[in-house]
Design a protein around this motif. Structure first.
Motif, mmCIF file in Angstrom:
data_model
loop_
_atom_site.group_PDB
_atom_site.id
_atom_site.type_symbol
_atom_site.label_atom_id
_atom_site.label_comp_id
_atom_site.label_asym_id
_atom_site.label_seq_id
_atom_site.Cartn_x
_atom_site.Cartn_y
_atom_site.Cartn_z
ATOM 1 N N GLY A 181 0.792 -1.235 0.000
ATOM 2 C CA GLY A 181 0.000 0.000 0.000
ATOM 3 C C GLY A 181 0.815 1.270 0.000
ATOM 4 O O GLY A 181 0.408 2.282 0.600
ATOM 5 N N ALA A 182 1.963 1.253 -0.666
ATOM 6 C CA ALA A 182 2.803 2.451 -0.738
ATOM 7 C C ALA A 182 2.105 3.548 -1.527
ATOM 8 O O ALA A 182 1.485 3.281 -2.557
ATOM 9 N N ILE A 183 2.190 4.790 -1.030
ATOM 10 C CA ILE A 183 1.559 5.898 -1.751
ATOM 11 C C ILE A 183 2.505 7.086 -1.975
ATOM 12 O O ILE A 183 2.146 8.023 -2.686
ATOM 13 N N ALA A 184 3.707 7.041 -1.389
ATOM 14 C CA ALA A 184 4.605 8.192 -1.528
ATOM 15 C C ALA A 184 6.063 7.767 -1.479
ATOM 16 O O ALA A 184 6.408 6.698 -0.942
ATOM 17 N N GLU A 185 6.907 8.625 -2.049
ATOM 18 C CA GLU A 185 8.360 8.422 -1.988
ATOM 19 C C GLU A 185 9.026 9.749 -1.662
ATOM 20 O O GLU A 185 8.644 10.795 -2.173
ATOM 21 N N ALA A 186 10.017 9.707 -0.772
ATOM 22 C CA ALA A 186 10.797 10.895 -0.440
ATOM 23 C C ALA A 186 12.181 10.471 0.022
ATOM 24 O O ALA A 186 12.319 9.521 0.799
ATOM 25 N N PHE A 187 13.194 11.147 -0.474
ATOM 26 C CA PHE A 187 14.621 10.904 -0.209
ATOM 27 C C PHE A 187 14.968 9.416 -0.063
ATOM 28 O O PHE A 187 15.691 8.988 0.841
ATOM 29 N N GLY A 188 14.455 8.633 -1.030
ATOM 30 C CA GLY A 188 14.818 7.217 -1.108
ATOM 31 C C GLY A 188 13.935 6.269 -0.337
ATOM 32 O O GLY A 188 14.092 5.044 -0.439
#
Length: 342
Positions: free
Chosen positions: A264-271
């Motif tokens: 259920g991943a919805i975002a990515e930030a700094f890896g």
């Protein structure tokens, strides 16, 4: 000012609309100068006739200059843009919205820029300017600034200005990632360092690297120095993406895609890849700023905009009481609606 604006809305509501449109024209010229009338008309979705009449007013007030190459903002125009931003914020109720989001999200501060950066590129530039203005006040002599890659952080770097005689070091917040070279963290760090006359140290490490290779590369004095500098950062500025955006940009393999979808991943930030609850699901990338490092960094600025990023902004920033969030109006309104619904 608030009482005056309320009175103005009652007596002459058309004035606020006129000022907002002229402010938008000034921003369009500022971030695209020199620019012709036809391009302004296209950017704003207005007829050339309407644009021509508005430009005549701005020219007569010496807010813009006209040359053969196109129009540009005068010094008086720059001053007006700065002063008008506070007025526009009050007219559109963004100050109150900012306070509400600050409480709802549990962050240190929320800066809201009028407009929609997904439709108007000058809005993203204005977000970058506001982010830099905030960061500038936090820079101390010998500050170490770590920046992630992305269009929003590059907008900040492009709108950076001199910080005087303060000595600064700028480093990428992460190692290398696949994607657009022009907006990778090294490119953003280099551009920011150039703008503020700071020292820049690049970090070139592949996105996928095993422990043995990493240990070998850390034996290199330059790589080791940059990694140590990242650990000393007292200012960290990062952008973020939705899972759909980063999947296309990074060209993730099918196994990783399925894993992230299943979690259920919805975002990515700094890896890092985050779920709706704000917890990290997966860490990609070789080395750089870690989530646990953020609590020890004095100034953490998150910059992102657009309705499509609203949920991603929430999950990455909620409960981070050191974070300063810079967003556009449309993202802010969507975040408010989502959290009020919760």
């Amino acid at each position: 000012m608030k009482n005056f604006i309320e009175l103005q809305k009652r007596i002459a509501p058309e004035i606020s609309d006129m000022i907002e449109k002229r402010y938008s024209i000034l921003l369009t010229i500022k971030y695209n100068q020199p620019i012709g009338r036809r391009n302004i008309s296209s950017f704003m979705g207005q007829t050339e006739r309407w644009v021509r009449s508005e430009l005549d007013v701005l020219k007569n007030q010496n807010l813009i200059g006209i040359q053969s190459a196109g129009m540009h903002i005068t010094e008086e125009g720059e001053e007006i843009i700065t002063k008008l931003s506070a007025y526009i914020d009050e007219v559109k109720g963004l100050n109150m919205l900012s306070k509400n989001l600050k409480t709802m999200l549990g962050v240190k501060d929320v800066l809201i820029v009028p407009g929609d950066c997904e439709k108007r590129p000058e809005v993203l530039n204005e977000m970058g300017r506001r982010a830099f203005d905030y960061m500038k006040e936090c820079i101390k002599d010998n500050s170490v600034i770590a920046v992630s890659g992305g269009y929003s952080t590059m907008a900040m770097a492009e709108n950076a200005r001199s910080i005087g005689s303060k000595k600064t070091i700028v480093v990428p917040a992460t190692g290398g990632h696949s994607g657009n070279l022009e907006t990778q963290s090294n490119a953003v760090a280099e551009r920011l360092a150039h703008k503020i006359d700071g020292d820049y140290y690049p970090l070139y490490l592949p996105e996928s690297i095993n422990d043995e290779m990493l240990h070998t590369m850390l034996a290199d004095p330059h790589t080791s120095k940059v990694v140590n500098l990242i650990g000393q950062a007292d200012i960290f500025l990062f952008g973020l993406s939705t899972i759909d955006q980063i999947t296309k940009r990074r060209k993730l393999d099918e196994d990783t895609k399925k894993y992230l979808e299943g979690k259920g991943a919805i975002a990515e930030a700094f890896g890092y890849y985050f779920g709706e609850d704000g917890k990290a699901i997966l860490k990609k990338g070789s080395i750089g700023i870690r989530i646990e490092d953020c609590g020890n960094i004095n100034t953490v600025i998150s910059i992102a905009g657009g309705i499509t990023k609203a949920k991603a902004i929430i999950c990455v920033n909620r409960g981070k009481n050191k974070n300063i969030l810079v967003v556009d109006e449309k993202a802010a309104e969507e975040i408010y609606d989502i959290m009020r619904g919760e």
